[in-house]
Structure formats: C-alpha cells, structure tokens
Scaffold this active site. Structure first.
Site, PDB file in Angstrom:
ATOM      1  NE  ARG A  81      94.175  61.058  37.700  1.00 20.10           N
ATOM      2  CZ  ARG A  81      93.176  60.193  37.803  1.00 20.10           C
ATOM      3  NH1 ARG A  81      93.367  58.924  37.551  1.00 20.10           N
ATOM      4  NH2 ARG A  81      91.975  60.607  38.147  1.00 20.10           N
ATOM      5  CG  HIS A 106      90.340  59.900  30.943  1.00 19.14           C
ATOM      6  ND1 HIS A 106      91.044  58.727  30.889  1.00 19.14           N
ATOM      7  CD2 HIS A 106      89.474  59.753  31.995  1.00 19.14           C
ATOM      8  CE1 HIS A 106      90.633  57.913  31.858  1.00 19.14           C
ATOM      9  NE2 HIS A 106      89.697  58.514  32.552  1.00 19.14           N
ATOM     10  CG  HIS A 180      85.772  56.291  31.022  1.00 12.24           C
ATOM     11  ND1 HIS A 180      84.914  56.312  32.091  1.00 12.24           N
ATOM     12  CD2 HIS A 180      87.001  56.586  31.520  1.00 12.24           C
ATOM     13  CE1 HIS A 180      85.590  56.628  33.180  1.00 12.24           C
ATOM     14  NE2 HIS A 180      86.865  56.791  32.855  1.00 12.24           N
ATOM     15  CD  GLU A 316      88.722  53.595  32.731  1.00 15.42           C
ATOM     16  OE1 GLU A 316      89.539  54.464  32.391  1.00 15.42           O
ATOM     17  OE2 GLU A 316      88.237  53.558  33.869  1.00 15.42           O
TER      18      GLU A 316
HETATM   19  C1  BGC Z   1      90.004  57.329  36.259  1.00 11.28           C
HETATM   20  C2  BGC Z   1      89.423  58.016  37.458  1.00 11.28           C
HETATM   21  C3  BGC Z   1      88.680  59.215  36.977  1.00 11.28           C
HETATM   22  C4  BGC Z   1      87.602  58.768  36.031  1.00 11.28           C
HETATM   23  C5  BGC Z   1      86.902  59.938  35.430  1.00 11.28           C
HETATM   24  C6  BGC Z   1      88.880  56.887  35.423  1.00 11.28           C
HETATM   25  O1  BGC Z   1      89.364  56.240  34.307  1.00 11.28           O
HETATM   26  O2  BGC Z   1      90.838  56.262  36.585  1.00 11.28           O
HETATM   27  O3  BGC Z   1      90.413  58.392  38.371  1.00 11.28           O
HETATM   28  O4  BGC Z   1      88.138  59.967  37.996  1.00 11.28           O
HETATM   29  O5  BGC Z   1      88.153  58.017  35.000  1.00 11.28           O
HETATM   30  O6  BGC Z   1      85.568  59.806  35.472  1.00 11.28           O
END
Ligand code: BGC
Length: 352
Positions: A81, A106, A180, A316
């Site tokens: 974020r 992201h 991810h 991650e």
């Molecule tokens: C974040 C989560 C988010 C997710 C999305 C993660 O990397 O930290 O807060 O909801 O990604 O699927």
C-alpha cells in the site's frame, strides 16, 4: 526435464497467453503463465513422494483476469500500500491509481499482475529458465519513467524456484517487485493453514494503522504475537485480542529482515507436519509481508476447490510498504539508467 510451452487462452484483445511447465530432474514441476507472470501450480513430493500442488489458483485465464486476490502474480510497479495513493520524488508529487479506498495497492487497477509479459526460454547455469519481460510505460498508474522490467524463473533440481527480478527506467522512479503466491503445503485444496508452523528471520516489524498501512514505527516482536523467531503454528496466537491483529483480521504485516541485501539470505521457513513439506524463503530484499489469507472468502479455485479464509498464506519479499512516506525505511527509488536487481528463492524440501 526442461520447459514446455502450451496455449492458455487469449486476452480480451485477442493476444495469445501461454502456460510454461518447468519440470526438474526430480519430476517436480512448476507452471507459470505469461499473463501477470502468474505461478499457477507448484507440484512437489510430500514425505511419501506423492506429488501435490501447493499454491492456490484457478483453472482458466478468465478467472485470473477477474481475480482480486493476486493469486500467484508478479506485483509491480510497487508492492503493497501507498497511503493516499501519492508520493513525492525530488520535489514532484506523483498521483497513483486508487484501487483500495483512498490508497494504492499492489500497483493499482492495472498493475503488472494484469499485464501480458513477453516470454522466452533462456539457458542458465541450472538448465533452462523462463524469462518474462514487460515495459511499464511512463505515466502508467501514475508512475514516472518507462520501466523495462524482467523476471527470470528457474526451477532447479533441488526443488528451488529462483526468481530474479531486474528493471531499468529512463526517469527516476520507484520499484518494488514481488510475487504473491498463496501457499498451502498440504495441497491447495486442503483448507486452513493455521496448523502450519512458521519462522520469520526478523525480530522487528512495522506496525500498521486501521487501513493496514505502516505508521512509520518500528517495533520489537518480543512479547507480541508477531514473534516468529522460532517455528510457531500460524494459528497459535492469531485470535489474540491484540490491536495489530485486529486491524488486519489476522497477520498482514511487514517484518524487517536483517540481511545484507547482496546475496539471498534466509527470511522465513514454513513446516507442514501433515504432508512433511517445508518451504524456505531466501531473499535480498529488506522486508517480508506475511499475510495469513484473512480476506479469502469462498473463492472457487482449481479443480473445484473452495478457498475459505486462511486457506493459504503469502510471504511477499519487499521494500517496506509506504516507504516513500517514511524516510527511515529503505528506499525503493530507482535512479534513471541504474539497474534494479533482487532475488527471491522458494526452496522446498520434506521432513520425516
Ligand atoms: C496484502 C493484503 C491484501 C492482499 C490482497 C496482501 O499482500 O497485504 O492486505 O488484502 O495482498 O489479496
């Protein structure tokens, strides 16, 4: 052994997507598509030698296009974020795409996870690798600079998936690429991961606010449910009445790794005693986000599997989230003409 290329449907604008199967000498295999650079399957032996797929995913391209969970994808131009979807670089303010309330998550609405990457198979010291490349245009999602990004995937005979990231920009910019994947070492369809044991090689983390954004504070894990210095079940303390866990509905935090940043060093380990499978993560990055799949909610996945809350976890590797706001965090700035490089390795093995 080697890499096979197969068709995996077409994008809405008619471009062919391929799926690559990387098989090693041990017969284990990884599947990756060039849409989003997504790892769609990782098939590994359990302690009895039976292959099982340990990542959550979908059967079709269409489902990956619709996906909002970032299953298996490359995240870019920046992971996690950015508060208020803006940052300042050399006195200029850049406004990014808002895709989570007022914030940028992201890489935005059309991040690198929704891009079609060019793919080639290239030789490497460990056999063949899959090299994906993508040009993120100047202004895309608000970021400055044309960024030529590359990710090279190698699946070694020792069951290591090596991801080497590279990028170069024609203007100063910010870059923070990650993967991810959601893991469930018992098999993607096995339900909760709360019994998996986790170790994170970090004795400090970056606390978050109610929007899941690091406040800038750096806090010791000692005496908190964030202490994973020794293997501990993911579920052992997840239900504690702890402000940090309550903000995120579980774990969704960045740990600070003490590595030197030059060669990949161990960042985390996960042991699944049910299957005997073990995952170790090595990285050159300064941080790692451990996300316990808190937002998963009855997602229909591969082979009819239904993925509920906490049926997969992510590790991650990254620069810390919101790092353009906090100057004491390691900087994700990439200067024009300089090369961004980072390596992350998922190494799989089994315990008796
Ligand atoms: C974040 C989560 C988010 C997710 C999305 C993660 O990397 O930290 O807060 O909801 O990604 O699927």
């Amino acid at each position: 052994m080697g890499i096979e290329r197969m068709p995996f449907g077409k994008t809405a604008d008619g471009k062919e997507v391929s799926r690559f199967k990387l098989t090693n000498a041990a017969g284990a295999y990884v599947q990756i598509i060039n849409y989003g650079g997504i790892i769609t399957a990782i098939n590994l032996p359990d302690r009895e030698g039976r292959l099982g797929d340990v990542v959550l995913g979908y059967d079709s391209l269409e489902e990956y296009v619709q996906d909002r969970n970032y299953f298996g994808a490359i995240i870019g131009r920046t992971a996690n974020r950015t508060e208020n979807a803006c940052f300042e670089l050399e006195g200029v303010e850049y406004k990014l795409g808002k895709n989570e309330g007022n914030n940028h998550l992201h890489g935005g609405v059309a991040g690198f996870n929704k891009a079609l990457w060019d793919a080639e198979m290239v030789g490497s010291k460990d056999g063949e690798s899959l090299l994906l490349s993508y040009l993120g245009k100047d202004g895309e999602e608000g970021y400055p600079g044309n960024l030529q990004a590359r990710v090279r995937y190698t699946f070694t005979d020792k069951n290591e998936l090596v991801m080497e990231y590279g990028a170069i920009s024609d203007r100063d910019t910010v870059v923070n690429l990650t993967n991810h994947s959601y893991f469930n070492l018992s098999g993607h369809q096995s339900g909760s991961v709360l019994g998996h044991k986790l170790m994170i090689c970090g004795d400090r983390f970056t606390p978050i606010d109610s929007a899941l954004i690091p406040s800038g504070e750096i806090r010791s894990v000692a005496g908190t449910p964030m202490d994973f210095m020794e293997l501990t079940a993911i579920g052992a303390r997840i239900g504690w009445d702890d402000g940090q866990l309550l903000h995120a509905g579980g774990y969704d935090h960045n740990w600070i790794l003490g590595n030197g940043g030059k060669v990949p060093e161990k960042a985390a380990e996960v042991v699944d005693e049910t299957s005997g499978r073990v995952l170790e993560v090595f990285t050159t990055k300064p941080g790692i986000q451990f996300y316990s799949g808190n937002f998963l909610d009855s997602v229909l996945g591969k082979e009819g599997a239904l993925y509920g809350k906490r049926s997969g976890f992510c590790l991650e590797t990254q620069y810390f989230p919101n790092s353009m706001k906090h100057k004491h965090f390691p900087s994700p700035v990439l200067k024009a003409g300089e090369e961004y490089r980072s390596t992350t390795i998922y190494r799989f093995s089994v315990v008796a």
